[in-house]
Design a protein around this motif. Structure first.
Motif, PDB file in Angstrom:
ATOM      1  N   GLU A 253      30.014 -29.529  27.815  1.00  0.00           N
ATOM      2  CA  GLU A 253      29.923 -29.852  29.231  1.00  0.00           C
ATOM      3  C   GLU A 253      29.074 -31.116  29.401  1.00  0.00           C
ATOM      4  O   GLU A 253      28.083 -31.306  28.699  1.00  0.00           O
ATOM      5  CB  GLU A 253      29.295 -28.696  30.003  1.00  0.00           C
ATOM      6  N   THR A 254      29.454 -31.952  30.336  1.00  0.00           N
ATOM      7  CA  THR A 254      28.770 -33.240  30.505  1.00  0.00           C
ATOM      8  C   THR A 254      28.081 -33.386  31.860  1.00  0.00           C
ATOM      9  O   THR A 254      27.421 -34.390  32.101  1.00  0.00           O
ATOM     10  CB  THR A 254      29.767 -34.397  30.330  1.00  0.00           C
ATOM     11  N   GLU A 255      28.235 -32.388  32.708  1.00  0.00           N
ATOM     12  CA  GLU A 255      27.644 -32.483  34.044  1.00  0.00           C
ATOM     13  C   GLU A 255      27.082 -31.132  34.472  1.00  0.00           C
ATOM     14  O   GLU A 255      27.444 -30.079  33.932  1.00  0.00           O
ATOM     15  CB  GLU A 255      28.692 -32.945  35.069  1.00  0.00           C
ATOM     16  N   GLY A 256      26.220 -31.184  35.477  1.00  0.00           N
ATOM     17  CA  GLY A 256      25.713 -29.975  36.103  1.00  0.00           C
ATOM     18  C   GLY A 256      24.770 -29.164  35.236  1.00  0.00           C
ATOM     19  O   GLY A 256      24.251 -29.628  34.221  1.00  0.00           O
ATOM     20  N   SER A 257      24.571 -27.897  35.633  1.00  0.00           N
ATOM     21  CA  SER A 257      23.612 -27.031  34.953  1.00  0.00           C
ATOM     22  C   SER A 257      24.069 -26.631  33.556  1.00  0.00           C
ATOM     23  O   SER A 257      23.267 -26.151  32.755  1.00  0.00           O
ATOM     24  CB  SER A 257      23.364 -25.769  35.792  1.00  0.00           C
ATOM     25  N   ARG A 258      25.342 -26.796  33.271  1.00  0.00           N
ATOM     26  CA  ARG A 258      25.858 -26.425  31.949  1.00  0.00           C
ATOM     27  C   ARG A 258      25.960 -27.630  31.019  1.00  0.00           C
ATOM     28  O   ARG A 258      26.537 -27.525  29.929  1.00  0.00           O
ATOM     29  CB  ARG A 258      27.235 -25.765  32.076  1.00  0.00           C
ATOM     30  N   LYS A 259      25.394 -28.752  31.390  1.00  0.00           N
ATOM     31  CA  LYS A 259      25.456 -29.942  30.545  1.00  0.00           C
ATOM     32  C   LYS A 259      24.865 -29.651  29.164  1.00  0.00           C
ATOM     33  O   LYS A 259      23.774 -29.102  29.041  1.00  0.00           O
ATOM     34  CB  LYS A 259      24.684 -31.097  31.200  1.00  0.00           C
ATOM     35  N   GLY A 260      25.611 -30.022  28.110  1.00  0.00           N
ATOM     36  CA  GLY A 260      25.150 -29.825  26.745  1.00  0.00           C
ATOM     37  C   GLY A 260      25.607 -28.536  26.112  1.00  0.00           C
ATOM     38  O   GLY A 260      25.413 -28.341  24.905  1.00  0.00           O
ATOM     39  N   TYR A 261      26.218 -27.656  26.889  1.00  0.00           N
ATOM     40  CA  TYR A 261      26.712 -26.394  26.337  1.00  0.00           C
ATOM     41  C   TYR A 261      28.190 -26.517  25.958  1.00  0.00           C
ATOM     42  O   TYR A 261      28.946 -27.270  26.582  1.00  0.00           O
ATOM     43  CB  TYR A 261      26.544 -25.256  27.348  1.00  0.00           C
ATOM     44  N   VAL A 262      28.597 -25.770  24.923  1.00  0.00           N
ATOM     45  CA  VAL A 262      29.994 -25.747  24.514  1.00  0.00           C
ATOM     46  C   VAL A 262      30.850 -25.217  25.663  1.00  0.00           C
ATOM     47  O   VAL A 262      30.498 -24.215  26.303  1.00  0.00           O
ATOM     48  CB  VAL A 262      30.173 -24.851  23.271  1.00  0.00           C
ATOM     49  N   ARG A 263      31.933 -25.891  25.935  1.00  0.00           N
ATOM     50  CA  ARG A 263      32.827 -25.443  27.004  1.00  0.00           C
ATOM     51  C   ARG A 263      33.389 -24.049  26.673  1.00  0.00           C
ATOM     52  O   ARG A 263      33.740 -23.775  25.534  1.00  0.00           O
ATOM     53  CB  ARG A 263      33.979 -26.435  27.195  1.00  0.00           C
ATOM     54  N   ASN A 264      33.430 -23.203  27.681  1.00  0.00           N
ATOM     55  CA  ASN A 264      33.948 -21.836  27.575  1.00  0.00           C
ATOM     56  C   ASN A 264      33.086 -20.934  26.696  1.00  0.00           C
ATOM     57  O   ASN A 264      33.537 -19.879  26.242  1.00  0.00           O
ATOM     58  CB  ASN A 264      35.393 -21.819  27.060  1.00  0.00           C
ATOM     59  N   SER A 265      31.835 -21.346  26.459  1.00  0.00           N
ATOM     60  CA  SER A 265      30.907 -20.485  25.719  1.00  0.00           C
ATOM     61  C   SER A 265      30.121 -19.653  26.720  1.00  0.00           C
ATOM     62  O   SER A 265      29.174 -20.145  27.346  1.00  0.00           O
ATOM     63  CB  SER A 265      29.954 -21.333  24.872  1.00  0.00           C
ATOM     64  N   HIS A 266      30.539 -18.411  26.875  1.00  0.00           N
ATOM     65  CA  HIS A 266      29.839 -17.488  27.765  1.00  0.00           C
ATOM     66  C   HIS A 266      29.505 -16.229  26.982  1.00  0.00           C
ATOM     67  O   HIS A 266      30.354 -15.689  26.280  1.00  0.00           O
ATOM     68  CB  HIS A 266      30.703 -17.134  28.977  1.00  0.00           C
ATOM     69  N   LYS A 267      28.277 -15.753  27.082  1.00  0.00           N
ATOM     70  CA  LYS A 267      27.819 -14.588  26.325  1.00  0.00           C
ATOM     71  C   LYS A 267      27.346 -13.500  27.289  1.00  0.00           C
ATOM     72  O   LYS A 267      26.157 -13.353  27.560  1.00  0.00           O
ATOM     73  CB  LYS A 267      26.691 -14.997  25.369  1.00  0.00           C
ATOM     74  N   PRO A 268      28.282 -12.712  27.846  1.00  0.00           N
ATOM     75  CA  PRO A 268      27.928 -11.748  28.900  1.00  0.00           C
ATOM     76  C   PRO A 268      26.945 -10.672  28.455  1.00  0.00           C
ATOM     77  O   PRO A 268      26.052 -10.296  29.223  1.00  0.00           O
ATOM     78  CB  PRO A 268      29.287 -11.145  29.279  1.00  0.00           C
ATOM     79  N   PHE A 269      27.083 -10.162  27.231  1.00  0.00           N
ATOM     80  CA  PHE A 269      26.185  -9.096  26.788  1.00  0.00           C
ATOM     81  C   PHE A 269      24.766  -9.617  26.555  1.00  0.00           C
ATOM     82  O   PHE A 269      23.788  -8.957  26.926  1.00  0.00           O
ATOM     83  CB  PHE A 269      26.716  -8.453  25.500  1.00  0.00           C
ATOM     84  N   GLU A 270      24.659 -10.783  25.961  1.00  0.00           N
ATOM     85  CA  GLU A 270      23.335 -11.357  25.740  1.00  0.00           C
ATOM     86  C   GLU A 270      22.667 -11.709  27.068  1.00  0.00           C
ATOM     87  O   GLU A 270      21.460 -11.527  27.234  1.00  0.00           O
ATOM     88  CB  GLU A 270      23.435 -12.588  24.847  1.00  0.00           C
ATOM     89  N   ARG A 271      23.461 -12.210  28.014  1.00  0.00           N
ATOM     90  CA  ARG A 271      22.903 -12.515  29.330  1.00  0.00           C
ATOM     91  C   ARG A 271      22.375 -11.263  29.997  1.00  0.00           C
ATOM     92  O   ARG A 271      21.270 -11.241  30.560  1.00  0.00           O
ATOM     93  CB  ARG A 271      23.961 -13.173  30.203  1.00  0.00           C
ATOM     94  N   LEU A 272      23.145 -10.188  29.916  1.00  0.00           N
ATOM     95  CA  LEU A 272      22.768  -8.937  30.563  1.00  0.00           C
ATOM     96  C   LEU A 272      21.522  -8.326  29.932  1.00  0.00           C
ATOM     97  O   LEU A 272      20.619  -7.863  30.637  1.00  0.00           O
ATOM     98  CB  LEU A 272      23.941  -7.951  30.484  1.00  0.00           C
ATOM     99  N   LEU A 273      21.460  -8.335  28.600  1.00  0.00           N
ATOM    100  CA  LEU A 273      20.417  -7.601  27.899  1.00  0.00           C
ATOM    101  C   LEU A 273      19.195  -8.443  27.521  1.00  0.00           C
ATOM    102  O   LEU A 273      18.120  -7.884  27.271  1.00  0.00           O
ATOM    103  CB  LEU A 273      20.998  -6.973  26.623  1.00  0.00           C
ATOM    104  N   MET A 274      19.349  -9.765  27.490  1.00  0.00           N
ATOM    105  CA  MET A 274      18.265 -10.576  26.956  1.00  0.00           C
ATOM    106  C   MET A 274      17.729 -11.653  27.889  1.00  0.00           C
ATOM    107  O   MET A 274      16.562 -12.051  27.769  1.00  0.00           O
ATOM    108  CB  MET A 274      18.730 -11.247  25.651  1.00  0.00           C
ATOM    109  N   SER A 275      18.552 -12.147  28.804  1.00  0.00           N
ATOM    110  CA  SER A 275      18.150 -13.320  29.590  1.00  0.00           C
ATOM    111  C   SER A 275      16.878 -13.084  30.395  1.00  0.00           C
ATOM    112  O   SER A 275      16.063 -14.000  30.568  1.00  0.00           O
ATOM    113  CB  SER A 275      19.284 -13.734  30.532  1.00  0.00           C
ATOM    114  N   TRP A 276      16.666 -11.869  30.882  1.00  0.00           N
ATOM    115  CA  TRP A 276      15.536 -11.603  31.762  1.00  0.00           C
ATOM    116  C   TRP A 276      14.186 -11.637  31.040  1.00  0.00           C
ATOM    117  O   TRP A 276      13.173 -11.983  31.633  1.00  0.00           O
ATOM    118  CB  TRP A 276      15.720 -10.252  32.463  1.00  0.00           C
TER     119      TRP A 276
END
Length: 327
Positions: A253-276
């Motif tokens: 990704e080249t713009e916005g809050s996702r800049k620098g992240y691999v496109r379509n890289s979403h980790k729902p379980f890690e977000r749910l269990l670890m992000s907080w």
């Protein structure tokens, strides 16, 4: 005659069963003895070609275990959809120069990606990857081998016999290291006579793409391998020039809050269990590797939020210092 016919039918069925069973045993044994290997065949004398790693797959029957190539297709709305094509393999590579108190060094950085991590694992998501770094001294001798997932997790640093023992972290054990359940070596004996054709062979766990073993291989070993898969060796910069119709887009990704992240890289379980508790909403998502000023992200390798900058893989001298290594 009926009992005789039944006996003959039973014997025929038994022979057929034994034949199938023996075939199955032979195939299983052969797969275990000769795992498929991905080898970058590059006929040049460059350091990147010389030290390009070999990858051995635990289970090559699943497409998501295969090293692939990032590509772009149209989604149902005609927008670019970045994915990993498992039908052809690419290893991306670059050099990085850095200085430490001991002098000047070179990092040979390699990167590969996979179609996905299945949803039965914590790290489930699309387009995951691995990074491998071979750190050379001024004589181009390998001192360290570093492996990490492209999200910054599952870091392992392995010294070679070219690195003096006083450069190791305190209380470093030579009996191996445990990396979140995978047992990896804590020392690579190069025997001080390693030639230019020795390669590092990384064995990759099915599904999670964890590194589960590291070996050294000679040229004869990998060129005569029964399941030999050729991987293209391409510049890391080509990841920012994926073809999409008549144009090119970046793998990241080249713009916005996702800049620098691999496109379509979403980790729902890690977000749910670890992000907080990690304090990172995008925990586990795969990243570009470079300076924060250029990529927009910090490639941190410690989950401690106060240590993100110190453990940044790109700032390699600081990274080594944080993890206790002294060059």
């Amino acid at each position: 005659m009926r009992p005789q016919r039944l006996i003959l039918q039973f014997i025929a069925a038994l022979l057929m069963l034994l034949s199938v069973s023996c075939t199955g045993i032979h195939q299983t044994k052969r797969a275990a003895e000769i795992p498929p290997q991905y080898v970058a065949v590059e006929h040049s004398n460059s350091l990147l070609a010389r030290y390009a790693p070999i990858f051995s797959l635990e289970d090559p029957t699943k497409s998501y275990n295969k090293i692939g190539t990032p590509a772009v297709r149209e989604d149902k709305n005609g927008r670019p959809d970045v994915y990993i094509d498992p039908n052809k393999a690419t290893i991306y590579a670059m050099e990085q120069k850095f200085k430490d108190s001991g002098g000047n060094y070179t990092n040979l950085i390699y990167r590969v990606h996979f179609e996905k991590t299945p949803y039965k694992y914590l790290t489930a998501g699309r387009n995951p990857g691995l990074i491998f770094i071979v750190t050379l001294n001024q004589k181009n001798q390998p001192l360290l081998v570093t492996t990490v997932h492209t999200c910054g997790c599952y870091l392992a640093i392995i010294p070679t016999s070219f690195l003096p023992k006083e450069s190791y972290p305190e209380n470093w054990s030579l009996d191996g290291q445990d990396v979140y359940g995978e047992h990896l070596p804590s020392f690579i004996d190069m025997k001080e006579s390693v030639d230019a054709q020795h390669k590092y062979v990384f064995s990759i766990r099915s599904g999670t793409h964890r590194i589960m073993h590291l070996d050294l291989s000679t040229e004869n070993d990998f060129t005569s391998h029964a399941d030999f898969v050729t991987a293209a060796l391409k510049p890391m910069a080509s990841l920012r020039k994926l073809r999409f119709g008549d144009s090119k887009i970046s793998f990241f990704e080249t713009e916005g809050s996702r800049k620098g992240y691999v496109r379509n890289s979403h980790k729902p379980f890690e977000r749910l269990l670890m992000s907080w508790w990690v304090m990172d909403w995008r925990i586990g998502e795969d990243k570009d590797l470079g300076s924060r000023e250029k990529t927009g992200t910090t490639f941190y390798t410690s989950l401690k939020f106060w240590a993100w900058k110190k453990s940044d893989l790109w700032n390699f001298a600081n990274f080594l210092d944080y993890w206790g290594w002294k060059l």
